[in-house]
Design a protein around this motif. Structure first.
Motif, short mmCIF file in Angstrom:
data_model
loop_
_atom_site.label_atom_id
_atom_site.label_comp_id
_atom_site.label_asym_id
_atom_site.label_seq_id
_atom_site.Cartn_x
_atom_site.Cartn_y
_atom_site.Cartn_z
N PHE A 281 0.84 -1.21 0.00
CA PHE A 281 0.00 0.00 0.00
C PHE A 281 0.86 1.25 0.00
O PHE A 281 0.66 2.15 -0.83
CB PHE A 281 -0.89 -0.01 1.25
N VAL A 282 1.83 1.35 0.89
CA VAL A 282 2.62 2.61 1.00
C VAL A 282 3.46 2.84 -0.26
O VAL A 282 3.73 4.00 -0.62
CB VAL A 282 3.49 2.62 2.27
N ARG A 283 3.82 1.77 -0.95
CA ARG A 283 4.55 1.98 -2.21
C ARG A 283 3.62 2.37 -3.33
O ARG A 283 3.86 3.30 -4.09
CB ARG A 283 5.35 0.70 -2.56
N GLU A 284 2.44 1.66 -3.40
CA GLU A 284 1.45 1.99 -4.45
C GLU A 284 0.95 3.42 -4.31
O GLU A 284 0.72 4.12 -5.29
CB GLU A 284 0.25 1.03 -4.36
N ARG A 285 0.76 3.86 -3.09
CA ARG A 285 0.24 5.21 -2.83
C ARG A 285 1.35 6.26 -2.80
O ARG A 285 1.13 7.40 -2.42
CB ARG A 285 -0.55 5.27 -1.50
N LYS A 286 2.55 5.83 -3.19
CA LYS A 286 3.70 6.76 -3.28
C LYS A 286 4.02 7.44 -1.94
O LYS A 286 4.48 8.59 -1.90
CB LYS A 286 3.44 7.81 -4.36
#
Ligand SMILES: N[C@H](CCC[C@H](N)C(=O)O)C(=O)O
Length: 276
Positions: A85-90
Motif C-alpha cells: 500500500f505505501v509503495r502503491e500510494r507513493k
C-alpha cells in the motif's frame, strides 16, 4: 467526512487500508465495526490504519483493528499489504520499509517478485508474555474445554496464539472448538487458535480461528506461531511451507535468539471512498 480507502488481501485475509497521513480520520470501535460489516459496510477481517511513526528512526506506524472493533498488536498478512500500500500510494519509494506497531518494529522487504518478506521478530513462549496462564514455559500444555483435555502449543508473535496439531484440518473442529479456546480463561486477552496438520517436516496445512473475527482464509501471525510451536516441539525443520485455505506462506526460523521470517503475497483489489 469522506474517507479514501483501499481494499486489499493477503491470501484472502482481507483488509480495508486507510491512509491516516493525508487524511486524519477519527475511527471509533463502532466505525471500525460498521466499515467491517460484510452486509451493511465495505466488509473485511481487519482495518489497517497507516500513520506517521512515533519513532523518527522508523518509516511508518500502522494500527490494526479486528472486525469486532478491537485493536490488536500484530497482523502478518496485514504487514505485507501495508508494504504494498505505501509503495502503491507513493508514500515511500523504499523496498525495505520499517514500521512500528503497538508491540514493536518490523522490517518489510519487497522482493523483485513482488512478494514481501517480513522480519516478524523472535517468537515469544514465556506464558506471562503471551499472555497465557501456566506454571512454567513448555513446548505444549494441556487445557480443558467442556471436560475434555486438549494439547496446545502457545506463543506470541506480538499477538497471542494457541496451536493444536490435528490429523486432518478439513475435519478439525475449527468452528466449534475455535471460539471456545479463543475465549478460554487461560488466555486473559483471548487468543487466535490454529489447527495444524503435519504433512512433512517442511510442510503443514493450517486453518485459523482468529480472535475477534472467526475463521479467516489465512492468518500470517498464525502461520508463524504454528511453525514456531512445531519447531519447539521438534516436529518441523527451520523452513516450512504453510498451506492455508487462501494460499501458501513460507516461514523460516532458525530457533531461539533468532528472528522469524514470513514471505508471501499481497494484493490490491480496489480503491474507494466511504462517508463516515
Ligand atoms: N485476529 C488477530 C489479528 C490479525 C492477525 C491475522 N490476520 C494475521 O495475518 O496475522 C488478533 O486478534 O491477534
Amino acid at each position: 467526512m469522506r474517507l479514501r480507502f483501499t481494499k486489499m488481501h493477503g491470501l484472502g485475509n482481507d483488509f480495508i487500508v486507510i491512509d491516516a497521513i493525508s487524511q486524519r480520520p477519527n475511527l471509533s470501535p463502532e466505525t471500525i465495526r460498521s466499515l467491517s460489516d460484510r452486509r451493511f459496510g465495505i466488509g473485511c477481517d481487519q482495518v489497517l490504519v497507516v500513520d506517521y511513526p512515533t519513532n523518527p528512526e522508523v518509516d511508518f506506524r500502522y494500527r490494526i483493528f479486528n472486525a469486532d472493533g478491537s485493536e490488536v498488536e500484530n497482523c502478518g498478512n496485514g504487514a505485507r499489504c501495508f508494504a504494498k500500500f505505501v509503495r502503491e500510494r507513493k508514500l515511500t519509494g523504499k523496498s525495505s520499509i520499517s514500521v512500528e506497531t503497538s508491540t514493536g518494529i518490523m522490517v518489510l522487504k519487497v522482493n523483485d517478485s513482488g512478494e514481501i518478506r517480513v522480519d516478524m521478530g523472535e517468537p515469544e513462549f514465556t506464558p506471562a508474555n503471551i499472555p497465557f496462564i501456566a506454571d512454567a514455559t513448555a513446548s505444549s500444555y494441556a487445557i480443558e474445554v467442556d471436560n475434555q483435555c486438549y494439547n496446545i502449543g502457545a506463543a506470541s508473535m506480538g499477538n497471542p496464539h494457541a496451536v493444536l496439531v490435528v490429523e486432518d484440518v478439513e475435519t478439525a473442529p475449527v468452528l466449534t472448538l475455535g471460539p471456545k479456546i479463543e475465549n478460554h480463561p487461560a488466555f486473559p486477552n483471548r487468543v487466535n487458535v490454529g489447527f495444524m496438520s503435519v504433512v512433512s517436516r517442511t510442510e503443514v496445512n493450517l486453518r485459523v480461528f482468529e480472535r475477534g473475527v472467526g475463521e479467516t482464509l489465512a492468518c500470517g501471525t498464525g502461520a508463524c506461531a504454528a511453525v514456531a510451536c512445531g519447531i519447539q516441539q521438534g516436529i518441523l525443520d527451520s523452513t516450512v511451507t504453510v498451506h492455508l485455505p487462501g494460499g501458501d506462506l513460507t516461514i523460516h526460523w532458525e530457533g531461539p535468539n533468532h528472528a522469524l521470517f514470513m514471505t508471501g503475497p499481497a494484493t490490491s483489489v480496489f480503491h474507494g471512498q466511504v462517508r463516515i
